[in-house]
Write a protein that holds these residues in place. Structure first.
Motif, PDB file in Angstrom:
ATOM      1  N   LYS A  70      26.598 -95.357 -16.378  1.00  0.00           N
ATOM      2  CA  LYS A  70      27.904 -94.720 -16.218  1.00  0.00           C
ATOM      3  C   LYS A  70      27.835 -93.229 -16.568  1.00  0.00           C
ATOM      4  CE  LYS A  70      31.788 -95.618 -18.742  1.00  0.00           C
ATOM      5  NZ  LYS A  70      32.961 -96.352 -19.215  1.00  0.00           N
ATOM      6  N   GLU A  71      27.148 -92.887 -17.644  1.00  0.00           N
ATOM      7  CA  GLU A  71      27.019 -91.476 -18.023  1.00  0.00           C
ATOM      8  C   GLU A  71      26.265 -90.689 -16.955  1.00  0.00           C
ATOM      9  OE1 GLU A  71      25.436 -91.233 -21.994  1.00  0.00           O
ATOM     10  OE2 GLU A  71      27.163 -92.297 -22.819  1.00  0.00           O
ATOM     11  N   GLY A  72      25.192 -91.272 -16.416  1.00  0.00           N
ATOM     12  CA  GLY A  72      24.439 -90.603 -15.360  1.00  0.00           C
ATOM     13  C   GLY A  72      25.245 -90.443 -14.086  1.00  0.00           C
ATOM     14  N   LEU A  73      25.952 -91.498 -13.723  1.00  0.00           N
ATOM     15  CA  LEU A  73      26.780 -91.494 -12.522  1.00  0.00           C
ATOM     16  C   LEU A  73      27.849 -90.398 -12.605  1.00  0.00           C
ATOM     17  CD1 LEU A  73      28.082 -94.748 -10.933  1.00  0.00           C
ATOM     18  CD2 LEU A  73      29.633 -92.883 -11.307  1.00  0.00           C
ATOM     19  N   PHE A  74      28.520 -90.309 -13.756  1.00  0.00           N
ATOM     20  CA  PHE A  74      29.585 -89.312 -13.896  1.00  0.00           C
ATOM     21  C   PHE A  74      29.038 -87.901 -14.120  1.00  0.00           C
ATOM     22  CE2 PHE A  74      32.179 -93.078 -14.131  1.00  0.00           C
ATOM     23  CZ  PHE A  74      33.219 -92.692 -13.299  1.00  0.00           C
ATOM     24  N   SER A  75      27.820 -87.791 -14.587  1.00  0.00           N
ATOM     25  CA  SER A  75      27.180 -86.483 -14.644  1.00  0.00           C
ATOM     26  C   SER A  75      26.975 -85.958 -13.216  1.00  0.00           C
ATOM     27  CB  SER A  75      25.841 -86.587 -15.373  1.00  0.00           C
ATOM     28  OG  SER A  75      25.189 -85.353 -15.373  1.00  0.00           O
ATOM     29  N   ALA A  76      26.570 -86.846 -12.301  1.00  0.00           N
ATOM     30  CA  ALA A  76      26.370 -86.461 -10.894  1.00  0.00           C
ATOM     31  C   ALA A  76      27.688 -86.148 -10.198  1.00  0.00           C
ATOM     32  CB  ALA A  76      25.641 -87.580 -10.151  1.00  0.00           C
ATOM     33  N   LEU A  77      28.771 -86.779 -10.628  1.00  0.00           N
ATOM     34  CA  LEU A  77      30.082 -86.629  -9.968  1.00  0.00           C
ATOM     35  C   LEU A  77      31.036 -85.650 -10.655  1.00  0.00           C
ATOM     36  CD1 LEU A  77      31.134 -90.311  -9.143  1.00  0.00           C
ATOM     37  CD2 LEU A  77      30.545 -88.515  -7.508  1.00  0.00           C
ATOM     38  N   GLN A  78      30.666 -85.102 -11.775  1.00  0.00           N
ATOM     39  CA  GLN A  78      31.626 -84.423 -12.646  1.00  0.00           C
ATOM     40  C   GLN A  78      32.497 -83.363 -11.964  1.00  0.00           C
ATOM     41  OE1 GLN A  78      29.766 -82.361 -15.898  1.00  0.00           O
ATOM     42  NE2 GLN A  78      27.983 -81.829 -14.656  1.00  0.00           N
ATOM     43  N   PHE A  79      31.984 -82.680 -10.943  1.00  0.00           N
ATOM     44  CA  PHE A  79      32.777 -81.626 -10.296  1.00  0.00           C
ATOM     45  C   PHE A  79      33.477 -82.123  -9.024  1.00  0.00           C
ATOM     46  CE2 PHE A  79      29.254 -79.427 -12.513  1.00  0.00           C
ATOM     47  CZ  PHE A  79      30.023 -78.826 -13.494  1.00  0.00           C
ATOM     48  N   ASP A  80      33.351 -83.417  -8.731  1.00  0.00           N
ATOM     49  CA  ASP A  80      33.902 -83.980  -7.497  1.00  0.00           C
ATOM     50  C   ASP A  80      35.084 -84.926  -7.730  1.00  0.00           C
ATOM     51  OD1 ASP A  80      32.028 -82.907  -5.484  1.00  0.00           O
ATOM     52  OD2 ASP A  80      30.539 -84.050  -6.633  1.00  0.00           O
ATOM     53  N   ILE A  81      35.597 -85.020  -8.941  1.00  0.00           N
ATOM     54  CA  ILE A  81      36.597 -86.041  -9.268  1.00  0.00           C
ATOM     55  C   ILE A  81      38.034 -85.518  -9.267  1.00  0.00           C
ATOM     56  CG2 ILE A  81      37.375 -87.645 -11.054  1.00  0.00           C
ATOM     57  CD1 ILE A  81      34.397 -87.882 -11.881  1.00  0.00           C
ATOM     58  N   GLU A  82      38.269 -84.399  -9.887  1.00  0.00           N
ATOM     59  CA  GLU A  82      39.634 -83.906 -10.078  1.00  0.00           C
ATOM     60  C   GLU A  82      40.373 -83.756  -8.753  1.00  0.00           C
ATOM     61  OE1 GLU A  82      42.003 -80.401 -12.443  1.00  0.00           O
ATOM     62  OE2 GLU A  82      39.918 -80.832 -12.954  1.00  0.00           O
ATOM     63  N   GLY A  83      41.587 -84.326  -8.695  1.00  0.00           N
ATOM     64  CA  GLY A  83      42.431 -84.231  -7.514  1.00  0.00           C
ATOM     65  C   GLY A  83      42.036 -85.151  -6.370  1.00  0.00           C
ATOM     66  N   ARG A  84      41.114 -86.062  -6.590  1.00  0.00           N
ATOM     67  CA  ARG A  84      40.600 -86.925  -5.519  1.00  0.00           C
ATOM     68  C   ARG A  84      41.210 -88.316  -5.542  1.00  0.00           C
ATOM     69  NH1 ARG A  84      35.958 -84.612  -3.169  1.00  0.00           N
ATOM     70  NH2 ARG A  84      36.085 -82.406  -3.649  1.00  0.00           N
ATOM     71  N   ARG A  85      41.121 -88.985  -4.374  1.00  0.00           N
ATOM     72  CA  ARG A  85      41.545 -90.394  -4.230  1.00  0.00           C
ATOM     73  C   ARG A  85      40.297 -91.262  -4.353  1.00  0.00           C
ATOM     74  NH1 ARG A  85      43.935 -92.722   0.112  1.00  0.00           N
ATOM     75  NH2 ARG A  85      45.156 -93.951  -1.318  1.00  0.00           N
ATOM     76  N   VAL A  86      40.372 -92.291  -5.192  1.00  0.00           N
ATOM     77  CA  VAL A  86      39.223 -93.121  -5.522  1.00  0.00           C
ATOM     78  C   VAL A  86      39.480 -94.577  -5.137  1.00  0.00           C
ATOM     79  CG1 VAL A  86      37.818 -93.980  -7.462  1.00  0.00           C
ATOM     80  CG2 VAL A  86      38.618 -91.601  -7.448  1.00  0.00           C
ATOM     81  N   LEU A  87      38.433 -95.225  -4.601  1.00  0.00           N
ATOM     82  CA  LEU A  87      38.459 -96.659  -4.332  1.00  0.00           C
ATOM     83  C   LEU A  87      37.375 -97.302  -5.182  1.00  0.00           C
ATOM     84  CD1 LEU A  87      39.298 -99.235  -2.807  1.00  0.00           C
ATOM     85  CD2 LEU A  87      37.748 -98.537  -0.957  1.00  0.00           C
ATOM     86  N   ASP A  88      37.777 -98.202  -6.068  1.00  0.00           N
ATOM     87  CA  ASP A  88      36.854 -98.962  -6.910  1.00  0.00           C
ATOM     88  C   ASP A  88      36.811-100.374  -6.327  1.00  0.00           C
ATOM     89  OD1 ASP A  88      35.301-100.060  -8.919  1.00  0.00           O
ATOM     90  OD2 ASP A  88      36.532 -99.305 -10.567  1.00  0.00           O
ATOM     91  N   LEU A  89      35.848-100.594  -5.437  1.00  0.00           N
ATOM     92  CA  LEU A  89      35.711-101.873  -4.743  1.00  0.00           C
ATOM     93  C   LEU A  89      34.848-102.791  -5.591  1.00  0.00           C
ATOM     94  CD1 LEU A  89      36.837-102.638  -1.945  1.00  0.00           C
ATOM     95  CD2 LEU A  89      34.606-102.105  -0.990  1.00  0.00           C
ATOM     96  N   PHE A  90      35.111-104.090  -5.576  1.00  0.00           N
ATOM     97  CA  PHE A  90      34.421-105.035  -6.474  1.00  0.00           C
ATOM     98  C   PHE A  90      34.628-104.530  -7.904  1.00  0.00           C
ATOM     99  CE2 PHE A  90      31.790-104.321  -2.630  1.00  0.00           C
ATOM    100  CZ  PHE A  90      31.897-105.564  -2.014  1.00  0.00           C
ATOM    101  N   ALA A  91      35.867-104.239  -8.274  1.00  0.00           N
ATOM    102  CA  ALA A  91      36.195-103.445  -9.464  1.00  0.00           C
ATOM    103  C   ALA A  91      35.841-104.077 -10.801  1.00  0.00           C
ATOM    104  CB  ALA A  91      37.676-103.085  -9.441  1.00  0.00           C
ATOM    105  N   GLY A  92      35.830-105.395 -10.921  1.00  0.00           N
ATOM    106  CA  GLY A  92      35.475-106.028 -12.196  1.00  0.00           C
ATOM    107  C   GLY A  92      36.437-105.652 -13.299  1.00  0.00           C
ATOM    108  N   THR A  93      36.003-104.806 -14.238  1.00  0.00           N
ATOM    109  CA  THR A  93      36.851-104.368 -15.351  1.00  0.00           C
ATOM    110  C   THR A  93      37.690-103.146 -14.980  1.00  0.00           C
ATOM    111  OG1 THR A  93      35.151-102.890 -16.205  1.00  0.00           O
ATOM    112  CG2 THR A  93      35.143-105.165 -17.042  1.00  0.00           C
ATOM    113  N   GLY A  94      37.327-102.487 -13.888  1.00  0.00           N
ATOM    114  CA  GLY A  94      38.026-101.276 -13.474  1.00  0.00           C
ATOM    115  C   GLY A  94      37.516-100.016 -14.158  1.00  0.00           C
TER     116      GLY A  94
END
Length: 187
Positions: free
Chosen positions: A29-53
């Motif tokens: 999770k930390e690695g994933l969000f390090s790669a995405l950190q500048f791409d999240i704000e103001g965006r629409r997200v789909l969490d498919l197969f969400a599990g815990t969310g």
């Protein structure tokens, strides 16, 4: 399992019982969000197969405009709603109780970021990626993040989609796909 940063930073999320759901590890999770950190704000997200969310919740905590969570399990849907209340992010979330592949087939909206983390043995990851690309449900410059076993090779996609990079974390890998913009249509 905690929210890493943002408005819900440090809040503890509840987890599902049993082995059917495999939450994304903190390292991944930390690695994933390090790669995405500048791409999240103001965006629409789909969490498919969400599990815990947790992935969609992390995005909301970091400033995503909206997140849609999809899971077929009633206990997962209930837990996602509880985790959204704990993090006080319910107002920007929609939780859908449905089979993820059926949800994709009926989808009439687009997203900026899509998380795919189905049960590894279910054989759903590649069909989900193919469906997203075929029906073009990512906005221009959108991102797909697909979690999978490190030994699995992910498929290449046709334009405007491309396999961008695969990040490895021990036995787990996350492959990032990117959708190009509409540059070819602009003059």
């Amino acid at each position: 399992m905690r929210v890493i940063t943002g408005t819900a930073r440090g809040r503890r999320l509840k987890e599902l019982e049993g082995m059917e759901t495999r939450p994304t590890t903190d390292r991944v999770k930390e690695g994933l969000f390090s790669a995405l950190q500048f791409d999240i704000e103001g965006r629409r997200v789909l969490d498919l197969f969400a599990g815990t969310g947790q992935l969609g919740i992390e995005c909301l905590s970091r400033g995503a405009t909206e997140a849609v969570f999809v899971d077929r399990r009633a206990d997962a849907v209930k837990l996602i709603r509880e985790n959204l209340k704990v993090t006080e992010l319910t107002d920007r979330a929609r939780v859908v109780s449905a089979d993820s592949m059926e949800f994709l087939k009926g989808l009439r909206e687009k997203f900026d970021i899509i998380f795919l983390d189905p049960p590894y043995a279910a054989g759903l990851l590649e069909p989900a990626i193919a469906h997203i690309a075929k029906f073009d449900i990512l906005n221009p410059h959108g991102i797909i993040m697909a979690e999978h076993p490190v030994e699995r090779t992910m498929p290449a996609l046709f334009e405007p989609y491309r396999l961008h990079k695969t990040y490895r974390y021990g036995k787990i890998a996350v492959t990032m796909y990117r959708r190009s913009g509409n540059e070819q249509n602009e003059e």
